[in-house]
Design a protein around this motif. Structure first.
Motif, PDB file in Angstrom:
ATOM      1  N   MET A  19      13.090  18.329  37.827  1.00 38.15           N
ATOM      2  CA  MET A  19      13.073  17.544  36.599  1.00 38.15           C
ATOM      3  C   MET A  19      11.812  16.695  36.544  1.00 38.15           C
ATOM      4  O   MET A  19      11.331  16.237  37.585  1.00 38.15           O
ATOM      5  N   GLY A  68      10.309  13.254  34.313  1.00 36.44           N
ATOM      6  CA  GLY A  68      10.472  12.236  33.270  1.00 36.44           C
ATOM      7  C   GLY A  68       9.099  11.893  32.737  1.00 36.44           C
ATOM      8  O   GLY A  68       8.491  12.660  31.998  1.00 36.44           O
ATOM      9  N   ALA A  69       8.561  10.748  33.161  1.00 32.41           N
ATOM     10  CA  ALA A  69       7.235  10.339  32.699  1.00 32.41           C
ATOM     11  C   ALA A  69       6.128  10.924  33.562  1.00 32.41           C
ATOM     12  O   ALA A  69       4.967  10.880  33.188  1.00 32.41           O
ATOM     13  N   TYR A 110       5.034   9.808  36.403  1.00 29.40           N
ATOM     14  CA  TYR A 110       4.193   8.721  36.896  1.00 29.40           C
ATOM     15  C   TYR A 110       4.364   8.468  38.387  1.00 29.40           C
ATOM     16  O   TYR A 110       3.832   7.490  38.908  1.00 29.40           O
ATOM     17  N   SER A 111       5.100   9.327  39.086  1.00 26.23           N
ATOM     18  CA  SER A 111       5.271   9.097  40.520  1.00 26.23           C
ATOM     19  C   SER A 111       3.951   9.282  41.251  1.00 26.23           C
ATOM     20  O   SER A 111       3.067  10.010  40.792  1.00 26.23           O
ATOM     21  N   SER A 171      11.254   6.901  33.152  1.00 23.95           N
ATOM     22  CA  SER A 171      12.400   7.500  32.462  1.00 23.95           C
ATOM     23  C   SER A 171      13.694   7.057  33.141  1.00 23.95           C
ATOM     24  O   SER A 171      13.703   6.777  34.343  1.00 23.95           O
ATOM     25  N   GLN A 204      11.949  -3.794  43.002  1.00 23.80           N
ATOM     26  CA  GLN A 204      11.382  -4.815  42.107  1.00 23.80           C
ATOM     27  C   GLN A 204      11.527  -6.185  42.767  1.00 23.80           C
ATOM     28  O   GLN A 204      12.447  -6.386  43.546  1.00 23.80           O
ATOM     29  N   VAL A 251      20.408  14.686  36.346  1.00 23.37           N
ATOM     30  CA  VAL A 251      21.053  13.602  35.595  1.00 23.37           C
ATOM     31  C   VAL A 251      20.698  13.735  34.116  1.00 23.37           C
ATOM     32  O   VAL A 251      19.525  13.918  33.776  1.00 23.37           O
TER      33      VAL A 251
HETATM   34  C1  LIG Z   1      -0.110   2.641  37.245  1.00 23.33           C
HETATM   35  C2  LIG Z   1       1.321   2.609  37.689  1.00 23.33           C
HETATM   36  C3  LIG Z   1       2.051   1.457  37.557  1.00 23.33           C
HETATM   37  C4  LIG Z   1       3.374   1.402  37.977  1.00 23.33           C
HETATM   38  N1  LIG Z   1       4.066   0.244  37.827  1.00 23.33           N
HETATM   39  C5  LIG Z   1       5.352   0.185  38.225  1.00 23.33           C
HETATM   40  C6  LIG Z   1       6.122  -1.014  38.086  1.00 23.33           C
HETATM   41  O1  LIG Z   1       5.644  -2.008  37.601  1.00 23.33           O
HETATM   42  N2  LIG Z   1       7.411  -1.008  38.513  1.00 23.33           N
HETATM   43  C7  LIG Z   1       7.963   0.117  39.052  1.00 23.33           C
HETATM   44  O2  LIG Z   1       9.138   0.097  39.417  1.00 23.33           O
HETATM   45  N3  LIG Z   1       7.257   1.251  39.177  1.00 23.33           N
HETATM   46  C8  LIG Z   1       5.995   1.302  38.793  1.00 23.33           C
HETATM   47  N4  LIG Z   1       5.285   2.449  38.938  1.00 23.33           N
HETATM   48  C9  LIG Z   1       5.953   3.592  39.570  1.00 23.33           C
HETATM   49  C10 LIG Z   1       6.471   4.510  38.605  1.00 23.33           C
HETATM   50  O3  LIG Z   1       7.067   3.829  37.562  1.00 23.33           O
HETATM   51  C11 LIG Z   1       7.567   5.425  39.101  1.00 23.33           C
HETATM   52  O4  LIG Z   1       7.303   6.020  40.346  1.00 23.33           O
HETATM   53  C12 LIG Z   1       7.787   6.518  38.098  1.00 23.33           C
HETATM   54  O5  LIG Z   1       7.358   6.120  36.854  1.00 23.33           O
HETATM   55  C13 LIG Z   1       9.234   6.929  37.964  1.00 23.33           C
HETATM   56  O6  LIG Z   1       9.523   7.367  36.654  1.00 23.33           O
HETATM   57  P1  LIG Z   1       9.050   8.756  36.040  1.00 23.33           P
HETATM   58  O7  LIG Z   1       9.864   8.951  34.827  1.00 23.33           O
HETATM   59  O8  LIG Z   1       7.583   8.791  35.913  1.00 23.33           O
HETATM   60  O9  LIG Z   1       9.512   9.733  37.196  1.00 23.33           O
HETATM   61  P2  LIG Z   1       8.949  11.194  37.531  1.00 23.33           P
HETATM   62  O10 LIG Z   1       7.700  11.045  38.315  1.00 23.33           O
HETATM   63  O11 LIG Z   1       8.888  12.016  36.320  1.00 23.33           O
HETATM   64  O12 LIG Z   1      10.125  11.700  38.484  1.00 23.33           O
HETATM   65  C14 LIG Z   1      10.430  11.016  39.700  1.00 23.33           C
HETATM   66  C15 LIG Z   1      11.483  11.787  40.509  1.00 23.33           C
HETATM   67  O13 LIG Z   1      12.744  11.770  39.832  1.00 23.33           O
HETATM   68  C16 LIG Z   1      13.213  13.093  39.598  1.00 23.33           C
HETATM   69  N5  LIG Z   1      13.858  13.081  38.286  1.00 23.33           N
HETATM   70  C17 LIG Z   1      13.313  12.692  37.120  1.00 23.33           C
HETATM   71  N6  LIG Z   1      14.215  12.791  36.132  1.00 23.33           N
HETATM   72  C18 LIG Z   1      15.351  13.245  36.686  1.00 23.33           C
HETATM   73  C19 LIG Z   1      16.657  13.579  36.170  1.00 23.33           C
HETATM   74  N7  LIG Z   1      16.942  13.451  34.877  1.00 23.33           N
HETATM   75  N8  LIG Z   1      17.591  14.025  37.041  1.00 23.33           N
HETATM   76  C20 LIG Z   1      17.320  14.168  38.360  1.00 23.33           C
HETATM   77  N9  LIG Z   1      16.103  13.888  38.881  1.00 23.33           N
HETATM   78  C21 LIG Z   1      15.148  13.432  38.062  1.00 23.33           C
HETATM   79  C22 LIG Z   1      11.960  13.954  39.631  1.00 23.33           C
HETATM   80  O14 LIG Z   1      12.221  15.305  39.937  1.00 23.33           O
HETATM   81  C23 LIG Z   1      11.161  13.268  40.722  1.00 23.33           C
HETATM   82  O15 LIG Z   1      11.611  13.649  41.996  1.00 23.33           O
HETATM   83  C24 LIG Z   1       3.972   2.538  38.523  1.00 23.33           C
HETATM   84  C25 LIG Z   1       3.232   3.729  38.634  1.00 23.33           C
HETATM   85  C26 LIG Z   1       1.918   3.766  38.231  1.00 23.33           C
HETATM   86  C27 LIG Z   1       1.137   5.043  38.355  1.00 23.33           C
END
Ligand SMILES: Cc1cc2nc3c(=O)[nH]c(=O)nc-3n(C[C@H](O)[C@H](O)[C@H](O)COP(=O)(O)OP(=O)(O)OC[C@H]3O[C@@H](n4cnc5c(N)ncnc54)[C@H](O)[C@@H]3O)c2cc1C
Length: 442
Positions: free
Chosen positions: A48, A50-51, A53-54, A115, A126, A176
């Motif tokens: 999966m 979401g954004a 951004y990992s 996401s 946090q 999820v």
């Molecule tokens: C510049 C920058 C700033 C940031 N600032 C912050 C901050 O202030 N606070 C903070 O907490 N984080 C912060 N982060 C971290 C970041 O928010 C997270 O690591 C990331 O955004 C998680 O959300 P995503 O939707 O991008 O996850 P994704 O990278 O898309 O997915 C993360 C993981 O979750 C799994 N997944 C996603 N959706 C589902 C689903 N529906 N069901 C099952 N598994 C799923 C994916 O397979 C993957 O393993 C920052 C990152 C960057 C690059």
């Protein structure tokens, strides 16, 4: 069925290798059982996104099927103490909708793209206010997911052990599609700053951690500066909108100069200005948590801000920072590299809400070296990981870069074995497992 299937041409533009064979834009969660069961049409692994951004390859496509949850974007129900929403909703959108109703999440991240699906199953520590709630996943009270066998499951926080495992499952135990999160009334937050040297920080550490409030640190090893940001809930505070202007002025005049020229030069990059301002902002002012949230570009690689995160026991933290300062200086001497963005840190209260919680075994502080991703950064992180692991640090699977299995085994021990056994039982055909997790978890 799914709205779009695209062939993915190559590695991700962020530089994080992924290469799925298919990318699906999922329109309806009802299609997930079909996607999971048809292995020929939807090659393994199913991962999966979401954004996206990992900071690691935790999404990782590996010639399989990446399922984009972006279209599952409905907020379904607002209650007085909860909100129900689909997995593709971004936390920034949710937080603003809550604020309009006089509500907020008990923890508000600084970045709006996250996401809700990722929020529910990854490690997002946090700066925390109270014990028990230090990662965003601990706000989840109910999850709806589809198992690797295509079965619908509804899990609530009454099933504590199951919930604890799912909140750290990274899409390895199921997909999820809906979450329920705890909310509370919108409460003003007073934000104060103290700029200290390492010696002053160490000398005052007991009073810093014993005073109420959430703590965020901004750490500059080469300038011997630690800015302690304290966020205190203040129900009696009155808020005026002009406070925002006070904040901006205060940042420029009082806080930024404390970091010296390194930060100044980083701020010259426009994409980073917002990142830096919002991470060192607001002195002696009152605001609402949703006002510190920023929206990053929709394409993650455009953020040009990268970091790595480990957590360390609170009791050792002044010593850890002392060692970190020495590590950064000797690394610079040897390799002529130093990271060009101030390191961040958050105090985490103990939180056992998820199996891989960064503060599972007690109160912790994170340490987050940060960079624009310039040349030398990736090598620095390899050495930083050994440094952090050697000091008893705990990494995350989504925010700690360049991890090795030995780091993971050392930090998580029995919890890792438990998760591995569960994963093997629930997904014996490895339908959801990619090479990143195969390498780190087995
Ligand atoms: C510049 C920058 C700033 C940031 N600032 C912050 C901050 O202030 N606070 C903070 O907490 N984080 C912060 N982060 C971290 C970041 O928010 C997270 O690591 C990331 O955004 C998680 O959300 P995503 O939707 O991008 O996850 P994704 O990278 O898309 O997915 C993360 C993981 O979750 C799994 N997944 C996603 N959706 C589902 C689903 N529906 N069901 C099952 N598994 C799923 C994916 O397979 C993957 O393993 C920052 C990152 C960057 C690059």
């Amino acid at each position: 069925m799914v709205s779009r299937i695209t062939r993915s041409p190559s590695a991700d533009s962020s530089g994080i290798y992924r290469r799925p064979r298919l990318v699906l834009k999922l329109k309806r969660f009802e299609d997930l059982p079909t996607v999971l069961s048809k292995t020929k049409s939807y090659p393994t692994p199913i991962r999966m996104v979401g954004a996206d951004y990992s900071q690691t390859r935790c999404v990782g496509g590996d010639g399989g099927t990446t399922v984009d949850t972006g279209a599952l974007d409905k907020i379904l129900e607002f209650g007085e103490t909860f909100v129900r929403a689909q997995a593709g909703v971004r936390v920034g959108i949710l937080v603003r909708e809550l604020a309009e109703r006089g509500l907020e999440l008990p923890l508000t991240p600084e970045m709006g793209q996250i996401s809700l699906g990722a929020l529910a199953v990854t490690t997002l520590p946090q700066a925390s206010f109270v014990a028990g709630v230090a990662q965003l996943s601990s706000l989840v009270t109910e999850l709806k997911l589809i198992t690797p066998q295509g079965k619908q499951m509804i899990v609530t926080e009454r099933e504590r052990d199951l919930m604890r495992v799912l909140r750290s499952s990274f899409g390895l135990l199921g997909v999820v599609h809906e979450v329920v999160l705890r909310v509370r009334p919108l409460t003003p937050v007073r934000i104060d700053y103290q700029v200290l040297s390492l010696k002053e920080f160490s000398g005052r550490f007991a009073s810093i951690i014993n005073a109420p409030g959430a703590l965020r640190l901004h750490i500059s090893p080469f300038n011997d500066r630690i800015t302690v940001e304290r966020r205190t809930l203040d129900e009696s505070a009155s808020l005026s909108r002009s406070g925002i202007w006070q904040i901006r002025k205060s940042v420029m005049r009082n806080v930024l100069p404390a970091f010296g020229s390194t930060v100044g030069s980083v701020l010259a990059a426009p994409g980073l200005r917002a990142v830096m301002l919002s991470s060192v902002q607001k002195r002696g002012v009152v605001t609402y948590a949703h006002e510190w949230m920023r929206d990053m570009p929709n394409e993650p690689w455009k953020a040009r801000h990268t970091y790595s995160l480990w957590a360390f026991p609170q009791i050792d933290y002044p010593k850890v920072l002392g060692e970190y300062f020495s590590f950064c200086r000797s690394y610079y001497k040897q390799h002529r590299y130093r990271s060009n963005v101030v390191s961040g840190a958050s105090r985490l209260h103990q939180d056992r809400g998820s199996l891989f919680s960064a503060s599972y075994s007690g109160p912790m502080f994170t340490l987050e070296p940060s960079s624009t991703g310039d040349s030398g950064w990736d090598d620095f992180l390899i050495d930083f990981n050994d440094f952090a692991s050697g000091l008893g640090g705990t990494p995350t699977f989504n925010q700690s870069r360049a991890l090795q299995p030995e780091h993971v085994a050392k930090s998580f021990g029995e919890r890792l074995k438990l998760f591995r056994a569960l994963r093997q039982r629930t997904d014996p055909l490895n339908r959801l497992r990619n090479s990143y997790f195969a390498y780190l978890l087995g």
